[in-house]
Design a protein around this motif. Structure first.
Motif, PDB file in Angstrom:
ATOM      1  N   GLN A   7       0.837  -1.211   0.000  1.00  0.00           N
ATOM      2  CA  GLN A   7       0.000   0.000   0.000  1.00  0.00           C
ATOM      3  C   GLN A   7       0.874   1.265   0.000  1.00  0.00           C
ATOM      4  O   GLN A   7       0.644   2.205   0.770  1.00  0.00           O
ATOM      5  CB  GLN A   7      -0.931   0.005   1.218  1.00  0.00           C
ATOM      6  N   LEU A   8       1.878   1.260  -0.862  1.00  0.00           N
ATOM      7  CA  LEU A   8       2.785   2.401  -0.973  1.00  0.00           C
ATOM      8  C   LEU A   8       2.644   3.033  -2.346  1.00  0.00           C
ATOM      9  O   LEU A   8       2.268   2.369  -3.319  1.00  0.00           O
ATOM     10  CB  LEU A   8       4.246   1.947  -0.774  1.00  0.00           C
ATOM     11  N   SER A   9       2.951   4.322  -2.423  1.00  0.00           N
ATOM     12  CA  SER A   9       2.983   4.997  -3.722  1.00  0.00           C
ATOM     13  C   SER A   9       4.115   4.408  -4.551  1.00  0.00           C
ATOM     14  O   SER A   9       5.057   3.811  -3.988  1.00  0.00           O
ATOM     15  CB  SER A   9       3.209   6.491  -3.530  1.00  0.00           C
ATOM     16  N   PRO A  10       4.072   4.521  -5.875  1.00  0.00           N
ATOM     17  CA  PRO A  10       5.149   3.966  -6.715  1.00  0.00           C
ATOM     18  C   PRO A  10       6.544   4.400  -6.270  1.00  0.00           C
ATOM     19  O   PRO A  10       7.460   3.576  -6.199  1.00  0.00           O
ATOM     20  CB  PRO A  10       4.805   4.487  -8.107  1.00  0.00           C
ATOM     21  N   PHE A  11       6.713   5.702  -5.972  1.00  0.00           N
ATOM     22  CA  PHE A  11       8.042   6.178  -5.566  1.00  0.00           C
ATOM     23  C   PHE A  11       8.479   5.543  -4.257  1.00  0.00           C
ATOM     24  O   PHE A  11       9.614   5.073  -4.125  1.00  0.00           O
ATOM     25  CB  PHE A  11       8.040   7.700  -5.429  1.00  0.00           C
TER      26      PHE A  11
ATOM     27  N   ASN B 117       4.616   2.143 -14.796  1.00  0.00           N
ATOM     28  CA  ASN B 117       4.111   0.775 -14.706  1.00  0.00           C
ATOM     29  C   ASN B 117       3.401   0.536 -13.378  1.00  0.00           C
ATOM     30  O   ASN B 117       2.334  -0.081 -13.322  1.00  0.00           O
ATOM     31  CB  ASN B 117       5.266  -0.213 -14.880  1.00  0.00           C
ATOM     32  N   LEU B 118       3.988   1.038 -12.286  1.00  0.00           N
ATOM     33  CA  LEU B 118       3.376   0.856 -10.968  1.00  0.00           C
ATOM     34  C   LEU B 118       2.123   1.710 -10.810  1.00  0.00           C
ATOM     35  O   LEU B 118       1.196   1.327 -10.082  1.00  0.00           O
ATOM     36  CB  LEU B 118       4.395   1.193  -9.873  1.00  0.00           C
ATOM     37  N   ASN B 119       2.094   2.852 -11.461  1.00  0.00           N
ATOM     38  CA  ASN B 119       0.879   3.678 -11.438  1.00  0.00           C
ATOM     39  C   ASN B 119      -0.275   2.947 -12.113  1.00  0.00           C
ATOM     40  O   ASN B 119      -1.423   3.020 -11.654  1.00  0.00           O
ATOM     41  CB  ASN B 119       1.131   5.026 -12.148  1.00  0.00           C
ATOM     42  N   LEU B 120       0.035   2.255 -13.224  1.00  0.00           N
ATOM     43  CA  LEU B 120      -0.993   1.468 -13.896  1.00  0.00           C
ATOM     44  C   LEU B 120      -1.537   0.372 -12.976  1.00  0.00           C
ATOM     45  O   LEU B 120      -2.752   0.120 -12.942  1.00  0.00           O
ATOM     46  CB  LEU B 120      -0.438   0.849 -15.174  1.00  0.00           C
ATOM     47  N   LEU B 121      -0.640  -0.250 -12.237  1.00  0.00           N
ATOM     48  CA  LEU B 121      -1.075  -1.275 -11.288  1.00  0.00           C
ATOM     49  C   LEU B 121      -1.936  -0.689 -10.190  1.00  0.00           C
ATOM     50  O   LEU B 121      -2.969  -1.244  -9.807  1.00  0.00           O
ATOM     51  CB  LEU B 121       0.153  -1.966 -10.684  1.00  0.00           C
ATOM     52  N   GLU B 122      -1.510   0.485  -9.681  1.00  0.00           N
ATOM     53  CA  GLU B 122      -2.239   1.150  -8.605  1.00  0.00           C
ATOM     54  C   GLU B 122      -3.646   1.539  -9.062  1.00  0.00           C
ATOM     55  O   GLU B 122      -4.612   1.511  -8.273  1.00  0.00           O
ATOM     56  CB  GLU B 122      -1.460   2.383  -8.134  1.00  0.00           C
ATOM     57  N   ASN B 123      -3.781   1.882 -10.329  1.00  0.00           N
ATOM     58  CA  ASN B 123      -5.079   2.293 -10.864  1.00  0.00           C
ATOM     59  C   ASN B 123      -5.902   1.112 -11.390  1.00  0.00           C
ATOM     60  O   ASN B 123      -6.945   1.299 -12.013  1.00  0.00           O
ATOM     61  CB  ASN B 123      -4.885   3.308 -11.994  1.00  0.00           C
ATOM     62  N   GLY B 124      -5.349  -0.109 -11.164  1.00  0.00           N
ATOM     63  CA  GLY B 124      -6.083  -1.312 -11.562  1.00  0.00           C
ATOM     64  C   GLY B 124      -6.057  -1.606 -13.032  1.00  0.00           C
ATOM     65  O   GLY B 124      -6.920  -2.327 -13.557  1.00  0.00           O
ATOM     66  N   LEU B 125      -5.051  -1.062 -13.752  1.00  0.00           N
ATOM     67  CA  LEU B 125      -4.982  -1.264 -15.206  1.00  0.00           C
ATOM     68  C   LEU B 125      -3.943  -2.296 -15.600  1.00  0.00           C
ATOM     69  O   LEU B 125      -3.750  -2.575 -16.778  1.00  0.00           O
ATOM     70  CB  LEU B 125      -4.661   0.079 -15.904  1.00  0.00           C
TER      71      LEU B 125
END
Length: 310
Positions: free
Chosen positions: A196-200, A301-309
């Protein structure tokens, strides 16, 4: 026995063809260099011990003992002949230096090793738990199970050749490359999301622990430079710095192309190229470009994962 020795020779030939003659030549050149480094120790007892230890390691991990027993082959004699052939450079060295005691000791040791029947099972050795590694560093637990013996050999090599700056640096570089192989598999997405961390922050978390463990295991290999070659302290510092940047890049590049349960073996080419960019100065700008590119792609790539994409 003659037939079996002929088969061994043909097997070596096939291996040479499979891996390519250029690589084979490189391996032979490297082994020859190591051999001369061993002889440069000029301590016959240490040289004898290295020869016996190498033969013992080969003998206790070979997998053809059961086959030779079923084939009713005089295996002990076959092993002795094989190990004597492998030890010819050492026999010649002892003979030239008129150390016939060491020569006789070598022949006796080879005879004793040849009659040993037990084996170290590689799979059992790989079952070590490495419980000191936190569970969230599953890459390190898996990596150490696969390569702990290689790491141990690098430690032994550095200790034996502490007087050789070239060998110390070489062992350091090999172990830095070895650590990059720990990040060649994409874990399940649940293991990424669980933090549950931001990509950075996720990348910083992974990079921090990867660098800490890599530096912890690398430092003993750089220590001989500080202790026995203090005038070259900057080389030891440079190796530690290279290790930090390479390991951070490894984490970034992994998540730049990460996908759930994916094989990331193609990343190894980029890992090596980034590593080489430190060795060849004019390639350093390319290394900087690869670092920035990997960071941007990993964040995306991690942002896409975080947004469920993903």
């Amino acid at each position: 026995m003659k037939t079996l020795l002929t088969i061994r020779a043909k097997t070596l030939y096939r291996i040479g063809v499979e891996i390519g003659w250029v690589r084979s030549a490189f391996v032979m050149a490297f082994l020859t260099y190591v051999l001369f480094q061993v002889f440069a120790l000029k301590n016959n007892y240490i040289i004898l011990a290295i020869n016996i230890l190498a033969v013992f390691s080969v003998h206790t991990t070979r997998s053809d003992k059961a086959f030779l027993k079923l084939a009713s082959v005089p295996s002990s004699l076959l092993f002795f002949v094989e190990y004597l052939i492998l030890s010819i450079p050492f026999c010649v060295y002892f003979a030239v230096n008129q150390d016939f005691v060491a020569l006789a000791g070598l022949v006796l040791a080879l005879s004793l090793v040849s009659i040993i029947r037990f084996n170290f099972k590689v799979q059992q050795l790989r079952s070590l738990s490495f419980g000191f590694v936190p569970p969230f560093l599953f890459e390190w637990r898996a990596g150490l199970r696969q390569t702990w013996l290689f790491i141990l050999l690098m430690y032994i090599g550095t200790a034996v050749f502490y007087q050789s700056v070239t060998m110390i640096i070489f062992c350091n570089l090999l172990i830095i490359i070895n650590f990059t192989t720990f990040y060649l598999y994409g874990e399940d997405k649940l293991l990424v999301q669980i933090y549950q961390l931001s990509p950075f922050r996720f990348l910083a978390f992974k990079a921090k622990y990867h660098v800490l463990f890599a530096t912890f295991l690398l430092f003993p290999l750089t220590l001989p430079l500080f202790v026995f070659h203090p005038e070259l302290w900057f080389l030891a510092a440079l190796l530690l710095i290279i290790n930090v940047f390479v390991q951070i890049f490894v984490v970034l590049q992994k998540y730049a192309v990460w996908d759930s349960n994916s094989n990331l073996q193609p990343n190894m080419t980029l890992y090596l190229f980034y590593f080489i960019s430190f060795v060849i100065p004019f390639l350093l700008p390319v290394g900087v470009f690869l670092f920035i590119r990997a960071y941007k792609k990993a964040i995306k790539n991690l942002n896409l994962l975080e947004n469920g994409l993903n």
